[in-house]
Scaffold this active site. Structure first.
Site, short mmCIF file in Angstrom:
data_model
loop_
_atom_site.label_atom_id
_atom_site.label_comp_id
_atom_site.label_asym_id
_atom_site.label_seq_id
_atom_site.Cartn_x
_atom_site.Cartn_y
_atom_site.Cartn_z
N TYR A 95 0.71 -1.13 0.02
CA TYR A 95 0.01 0.00 -0.11
C TYR A 95 0.92 1.06 0.11
O TYR A 95 0.59 2.25 -0.81
CB TYR A 95 -1.04 -0.01 1.09
CG TYR A 95 -2.25 -0.66 0.90
CD1 TYR A 95 -3.32 -0.08 0.02
CD2 TYR A 95 -2.32 -2.06 0.99
CE1 TYR A 95 -4.40 -1.04 -0.34
CE2 TYR A 95 -3.29 -2.99 0.49
CZ TYR A 95 -4.49 -2.26 -0.13
OH TYR A 95 -5.70 -3.03 -0.65
N GLU A 138 -9.30 -6.98 3.66
CA GLU A 138 -8.26 -8.05 2.96
C GLU A 138 -8.02 -9.02 4.28
O GLU A 138 -8.14 -10.30 3.92
CB GLU A 138 -7.34 -7.60 2.27
CG GLU A 138 -7.94 -6.65 0.94
CD GLU A 138 -7.02 -5.83 0.33
OE1 GLU A 138 -5.70 -5.78 0.60
OE2 GLU A 138 -7.51 -4.95 -0.59
C1 HEM Z 1 -6.34 2.52 -1.90
C2 HEM Z 1 -5.65 1.76 -2.63
C3 HEM Z 1 -6.07 0.93 -3.73
C4 HEM Z 1 -7.37 1.04 -4.72
C5 HEM Z 1 -8.32 2.06 -4.70
C6 HEM Z 1 -7.30 0.11 -5.82
C7 HEM Z 1 -8.41 -0.11 -6.44
C8 HEM Z 1 -8.38 -0.99 -7.15
C9 HEM Z 1 -9.43 -1.44 -8.29
C10 HEM Z 1 -10.66 -0.27 -8.55
C11 HEM Z 1 -9.20 -2.38 -9.01
C12 HEM Z 1 -9.91 -3.00 -10.28
C13 HEM Z 1 -11.05 -4.12 -9.64
C14 HEM Z 1 -11.61 -4.85 -10.57
O1 HEM Z 1 -11.33 -5.92 -11.27
O2 HEM Z 1 -12.79 -4.38 -11.04
C15 HEM Z 1 -7.95 -3.14 -8.42
C16 HEM Z 1 -7.59 -4.08 -9.08
C17 HEM Z 1 -5.92 -4.54 -8.78
N1 HEM Z 1 -5.25 -3.72 -7.75
FE1 HEM Z 1 -5.79 -2.40 -6.51
N2 HEM Z 1 -6.34 -0.65 -5.54
C18 HEM Z 1 -5.56 -0.37 -4.40
C19 HEM Z 1 -4.56 -0.68 -3.84
C20 HEM Z 1 -3.59 -1.63 -4.61
C21 HEM Z 1 -2.36 -2.27 -4.12
C22 HEM Z 1 -1.61 -1.47 -2.84
C23 HEM Z 1 -1.94 -3.29 -4.83
C24 HEM Z 1 -0.43 -3.79 -4.99
C25 HEM Z 1 0.39 -3.35 -5.54
C26 HEM Z 1 -3.09 -3.17 -5.86
C27 HEM Z 1 -3.00 -4.14 -6.77
C28 HEM Z 1 -4.06 -4.50 -7.96
C29 HEM Z 1 -4.08 -5.52 -8.80
C30 HEM Z 1 -2.98 -6.78 -9.28
C31 HEM Z 1 -5.38 -5.54 -9.38
C32 HEM Z 1 -5.71 -6.27 -10.67
C33 HEM Z 1 -5.46 -5.64 -11.89
C34 HEM Z 1 -5.45 -6.33 -13.13
O3 HEM Z 1 -6.61 -6.87 -13.36
O4 HEM Z 1 -4.37 -6.51 -13.70
N3 HEM Z 1 -3.92 -2.32 -5.68
N4 HEM Z 1 -7.57 -2.16 -7.56
#
Ligand code: HEM
Ligand SMILES: Cc1cc2nc3c(=O)[nH]c(=O)nc-3n(C[C@H](O)[C@H](O)[C@H](O)COP(=O)(O)OP(=O)(O)OC[C@H]3O[C@@H](n4cnc5c(N)ncnc54)[C@H](O)[C@@H]3O)c2cc1C
Length: 392
Positions: A95, A138
């Protein structure tokens, strides 16, 4: 905690996020992958190239800014993000990386006029608040998976027990834990995260569980994507006995218990979660209308299985629609799934609970048709086989 003046500053950035949100998140990912290459394997690079993931994140950030006074309104969005994160094993230590890069991107994309120190400070606090919320949710899911019978935390090694060709494009893979133990139960509709090496590069992907299973194996059914890294590796390279890392099941697109008639509507490989849902629904005697769309018989997976199940269960009615039938193909309809066909195949429109999945244009159409036919939005459930974006 955000104070009222910080909330006001966040809300004041909403118009900018509306116009420049995608530019912001695209820049954010560019910074993050350059500065912190260790997080790159967590992400599907096809979703970066298509712009779907920057768009999904931009929609998420915008929704957060809009609802900064009422975070409970974000419920379904938070659940979707948390489940996706859990399936891909996002950890608290990730994060601060995202926070640092997001603030840098805000500064660089929105410009110095807008991003005063006070605005940046407000976004830093807002980010930490959201990060804390996601990390806590989580952690709950990780703990629940670890505590479940047959459950685990993190990666568990599974071996390929069986590989079954289901159509010209889809093959099923049955995975059994290398440690010989049981596997955790899951809710029909959920998916697992896979981690594997493809051409020396670590990759992670999510796949819906396509059968209820017997507590010893998980089944996924994978469509070979032209040019796709993981699906082609699975189809071509994997043979029985080969190992892979699996993360525990997650996902919030799940079959809700109830007695209302069920409509399971799918196109192509979108059929996979519907198969597990169908298996779970049948013993209750609930009426099920299973509608599946495929280009033609050659790519229509699980037809023999479904026909067999329908023969044994009078409460199941199934309908097939082929858009490009081949000679000799037999289907209930040809062409696209129209509103009239849906109306004819779903007789109890005021009570039906609909679950649908397929390519995005198909889903947008099904959603529109169901709404036109009077199926309430809260009885329409759908999943994306990629980052979620608005269907309208
Ligand atoms: C407040 C922080 C964060 C927000 C608001 C956020 C938001 C999101 C959203 C909206 C999605 C798409 C969900 C869907 O499939 O509909 C997503 C997917 C994802 N997030 Fe986050 N995220 C956050 C933090 C993180 C962190 C810290 C990581 C790791 C470095 C991360 C890694 C991922 C990954 C790997 C995906 C799937 C992406 C893909 O399909 O390639 N996220 N996140
Ligand atoms: C919740 C969920 C459940 C899912 N369930 C299933 C399921 O049950 N069955 C199933 O088959 N799939 C499922 N998927 C989709 C699955 O996770 C993969 O996205 C899919 O298998 C494609 O992965 P891949 O590695 O083969 O293709 P990718 O390598 O991701 O490529 C996909 C496409 O993008 C193109 N591409 C790749 N990299 C780039 C690049 N850098 N630039 C431009 N274009 C690029 C490729 O040529 C290909 O056409 C699910 C997805 C989600 C989110």
């Amino acid at each position: 905690m955000l104070d009222p003046s910080q909330r006001a500053l966040i809300k004041a950035t909403v118009p900018l996020l509306e116009s420049a949100g995608e530019a912001l998140t695209t820049h954010f990912y560019r910074i993050m992958f350059a500065e912190y290459p260790q997080v790159r394997p967590l992400f599907n690079q096809a979703h970066q190239a298509s712009g779907e993931q920057p768009r999904a994140l931009a929609e998420g950030v915008l929704a957060y800014a809009r609802h900064i006074d009422r975070l409970d309104a974000l419920g379904p969005l938070v659940a979707r993000i948390v489940n996706k994160h859990v399936a891909l094993q996002i950890q608290p230590a990730h994060y601060p990386i995202v926070g640092t890069c997001l603030l840098q991107a805000i500064r660089e994309v929105l410009g110095a006029d807008v991003t005063t120190d006070a605005v940046i400070d407000a976004w830093a606090v807002a980010y930490r608040q959201l990060a804390d919320l996601l990390i806590a949710s989580e952690d709950e899911l990780y703990a629940a998976s670890a505590a479940a019978l047959g459950g685990w935390r993190g990666a568990r090694r599974f071996l390929l027990a069986r590989k079954v060709v289901e159509s010209e494009e889809i093959t099923s893979f049955y995975w059994r834990p290398e440690d010989g133990g049981p596997v955790a139960a899951f809710i029909p509709g959920q998916y697992v995260g896979l981690r594997l090496q493809v051409e020396g590069e670590e990759m992670r992907r999510t796949y819906s569980l396509s059968a209820l299973g017997d507590g010893t194996t998980y089944r996924i059914s994978v469509k070979r994507e032209p040019g796709g890294k993981v699906s082609n590796a699975l189809h071509e390279r994997f043979v029985e006995g080969d190992g892979i890392d699996l993360f525990p099941p997650a996902g919030e697109f799940v079959l809700r218990p109830g007695s209302h008639p069920l409509a399971l509507i799918s196109a192509g490989v979108g059929i996979t979660p519907a198969l597990a849902m169908l298996e779970a629904a049948l013993p209750s005697g609930r009426a099920v209308h299973f509608i599946h769309c495929a280009r033609h018989g050659g790519v229509h997976a699980f037809r023999g299985w479904l026909d067999g199940v329908a023969a044994a269960h009078p409460q199941l009615r199934r309908f097939y629609c082929y858009s490009e039938p081949r000679d000799g193909d037999q289907a209930d309809a040809q062409g696209l799934l129209t509103r009239e066909r849906l109306a004819a195949w779903l007789p109890d429109l005021r009570r039906v609970e609909a679950y649908f999945l397929g390519p995005r244009p198909f889903m947008a159409q099904v959603k529109r048709h169901l709404r036109d036919l009077g199926v309430a939005d809260d009885r329409c459930h759908y999943e994306f086989f990629g980052p979620a974006t608005a269907l309208e």
